[in-house]
Design a protein around this motif. Sequence first.
Motif, PDB file in Angstrom:
ATOM      1  N   TRP A 258       6.102  87.157 132.803  1.00 46.07           N
ATOM      2  CA  TRP A 258       7.065  87.930 133.509  1.00 46.07           C
ATOM      3  C   TRP A 258       7.557  88.681 132.549  1.00 46.07           C
ATOM      4  O   TRP A 258       8.081  90.250 132.940  1.00 46.07           O
ATOM      5  N   ALA A 259       7.040  89.080 131.517  1.00 47.35           N
ATOM      6  CA  ALA A 259       7.358  90.214 130.364  1.00 47.35           C
ATOM      7  C   ALA A 259       5.922  91.315 130.176  1.00 47.35           C
ATOM      8  O   ALA A 259       6.588  92.527 129.581  1.00 47.35           O
ATOM      9  N   GLY A 260       4.782  90.004 130.601  1.00 51.33           N
ATOM     10  CA  GLY A 260       3.446  91.179 130.575  1.00 51.33           C
ATOM     11  C   GLY A 260       3.248  92.101 131.180  1.00 51.33           C
ATOM     12  O   GLY A 260       3.142  93.637 130.734  1.00 51.33           O
ATOM     13  N   SER A 261       4.729  92.469 132.645  1.00 48.46           N
ATOM     14  CA  SER A 261       3.761  93.518 133.473  1.00 48.46           C
ATOM     15  C   SER A 261       4.874  94.512 133.816  1.00 48.46           C
ATOM     16  O   SER A 261       5.336  94.804 134.539  1.00 48.46           O
ATOM     17  N   MET A 262       5.834  94.382 132.827  1.00 46.84           N
ATOM     18  CA  MET A 262       7.255  94.787 133.224  1.00 46.84           C
ATOM     19  C   MET A 262       7.664  95.898 132.679  1.00 46.84           C
ATOM     20  O   MET A 262       6.791  96.354 131.280  1.00 46.84           O
ATOM     21  N   ASP A 263       7.358  97.411 133.124  1.00 47.14           N
ATOM     22  CA  ASP A 263       7.561  98.464 132.600  1.00 47.14           C
ATOM     23  C   ASP A 263       8.848  98.754 132.361  1.00 47.14           C
ATOM     24  O   ASP A 263       9.788  97.969 132.171  1.00 47.14           O
ATOM     25  N   ILE A 264       8.665  99.659 131.194  1.00 45.21           N
ATOM     26  CA  ILE A 264      10.338  99.939 130.146  1.00 45.21           C
ATOM     27  C   ILE A 264      10.777 101.078 130.872  1.00 45.21           C
ATOM     28  O   ILE A 264      11.902 100.455 130.468  1.00 45.21           O
ATOM     29  N   VAL A 265      11.504 101.423 131.781  1.00 44.39           N
ATOM     30  CA  VAL A 265      12.492 101.390 132.527  1.00 44.39           C
ATOM     31  C   VAL A 265      13.255 100.405 133.285  1.00 44.39           C
ATOM     32  O   VAL A 265      14.560 100.073 132.858  1.00 44.39           O
ATOM     33  N   THR A 266      12.716  99.258 133.274  1.00 46.68           N
ATOM     34  CA  THR A 266      13.076  98.455 133.793  1.00 46.68           C
ATOM     35  C   THR A 266      13.768  97.481 133.138  1.00 46.68           C
ATOM     36  O   THR A 266      14.835  96.723 132.576  1.00 46.68           O
ATOM     37  N   PHE A 267      13.077  97.911 132.229  1.00 44.23           N
ATOM     38  CA  PHE A 267      13.202  97.094 130.250  1.00 44.23           C
ATOM     39  C   PHE A 267      15.078  97.471 129.726  1.00 44.23           C
ATOM     40  O   PHE A 267      16.011  96.847 129.520  1.00 44.23           O
ATOM     41  N   LEU A 268      14.616  98.925 130.377  1.00 43.54           N
ATOM     42  CA  LEU A 268      16.003  99.267 128.902  1.00 43.54           C
ATOM     43  C   LEU A 268      17.479  99.388 130.465  1.00 43.54           C
ATOM     44  O   LEU A 268      18.028  99.006 129.808  1.00 43.54           O
ATOM     45  N   ARG A 269      16.954  99.019 131.646  1.00 50.60           N
ATOM     46  CA  ARG A 269      17.471  99.201 132.023  1.00 50.60           C
ATOM     47  C   ARG A 269      18.609  98.399 133.267  1.00 50.60           C
ATOM     48  O   ARG A 269      19.440  97.715 132.769  1.00 50.60           O
ATOM     49  N   ASP A 270      17.849  96.993 132.876  1.00 47.56           N
ATOM     50  CA  ASP A 270      18.011  95.556 134.109  1.00 47.56           C
ATOM     51  C   ASP A 270      18.056  94.766 132.403  1.00 47.56           C
ATOM     52  O   ASP A 270      19.157  94.217 132.533  1.00 47.56           O
ATOM     53  N   PHE A 271      17.744  95.075 130.914  1.00 42.96           N
ATOM     54  CA  PHE A 271      18.095  94.359 129.697  1.00 42.96           C
ATOM     55  C   PHE A 271      18.480  95.215 128.924  1.00 42.96           C
ATOM     56  O   PHE A 271      19.758  94.319 128.178  1.00 42.96           O
ATOM     57  N   GLY A 272      17.839  96.316 128.349  1.00 44.01           N
ATOM     58  CA  GLY A 272      18.627  96.949 127.286  1.00 44.01           C
ATOM     59  C   GLY A 272      20.192  97.651 127.399  1.00 44.01           C
ATOM     60  O   GLY A 272      20.948  97.500 126.126  1.00 44.01           O
ATOM     61  N   LYS A 273      20.439  97.725 128.612  1.00 47.26           N
ATOM     62  CA  LYS A 273      21.325  98.072 129.357  1.00 47.26           C
ATOM     63  C   LYS A 273      23.172  96.783 128.451  1.00 47.26           C
ATOM     64  O   LYS A 273      24.460  97.244 128.068  1.00 47.26           O
TER      65      LYS A 273
END
Length: 420
Positions: A126-141
């Motif tokens: 589930w994490a290997g194909s995640m793009d950086i924008v999704t990571f930052l918006r959906d989780f990093g936020k």
Amino acid sequence: MNELLKDLAWRGIIYQQTDEVGILDTLNKESISLYCGVDPTADSMHIGHLLPFLTLRRFQLSGHRPIVLVGGATGLIGDPSGKKEERKLQTLETVQYNVSCLQKQLERIFDFEGSNGAIMVNNYDWAGSMDIVTFLRDFGKHVGINYMLAKDTIATRLDTGISFTEFTYTILQAMDFFHLYENHECRMQIGGSDQWGNITTGLELIRKMQPEGAKAYGLTIPLVTKADGTKFGKTESGAIWLDPEKTSPYEFYQFWINTADADVVKYLKFFTFLPQAEIEELAKAVMDEPHLRKAQKTLAEEMTRMIHGQESLDQAIKISAALFSGDVKNLTAVEIKQGFKDVPSYTATGEEIALVDLLVDAKISPSKRQAREDITNGAVTINGERITDTAYVLTISNRIEEQFTIIRRGKKKYTLIKYS
């Protein structure tokens, strides 16, 4: 009190709980799914990895469903916990190979059948194909910088330096807890005491990204220590691995059987599934009959059987008995490779070798005069048989499976003779 939690407390396995009352109330009401993870930093786990997974197995035996996670994604990043500097990044191919190796080892511990059969997962899925924008918006936020800086795993690295890559590791692991909560109804994460910061970050994500009132918990397990202050799971030759090619079943058995009296009862509680009454009997034996080493023998048998199986345990016991008695002629070549891995060796040539010459050439005796004296005095055995003839000549008949001859001088000095 819940019987499982009562047993864990008696064994000394519980270190921290995020919500002691909530965990007790939940476990008294229902069976839950819970997880424990390991990163594939090598192609084998060592015994330092065992306690959290054995604790997870205790939950399964009490009716709960274990989720066993091998971190194909987090293994590409590296957990800063306990590290003073950046890890060397591994290739995707190496990490994927390591994942497959660790999964096979973990399959020996858990039951994957039945109503609460274990689930094996890999966070790369589930994490290997995640793009950086999704990571930052959906989780990093949802994870504040100040919140992360307060974590010990990060705070201890600020002076020596930490990359953004390892800085974000705790969010990646938090994503695991969130994903398993959302997709597998996972209610708890367990791990070593060094994982407290990563576990609580996962709970923070669940609290912020799930509907109000979502319940999830964390439980950590104490660091395993030795009474003399030395590091658990380490020997002079290195770590005690679960892979039999790295640490043979005989070496594995010997590690546990050599446990100090001061540690053996604690290890029986931590690592075995023996009931309380039996462990208390063994604790009494340590006090009353320490020379019999009943507790150590039981610990070694339980652990070797669990990790390597009954056949490997029988083999380890056979090798141990042969080395103790000196009667080694009935060992197989495979058993000799295990039991004599660390003894001095010498490679001989020719079909016939004079014993006196071999003793000197292999540095078993310092001179021919001493070699003859050793033989005459009955201090030399070949494959367990005492030789007193100074004119004795070794032939092919002295070779075990045509590969090895075992020479012993005195009570303990073994030398393994190999043949080119």
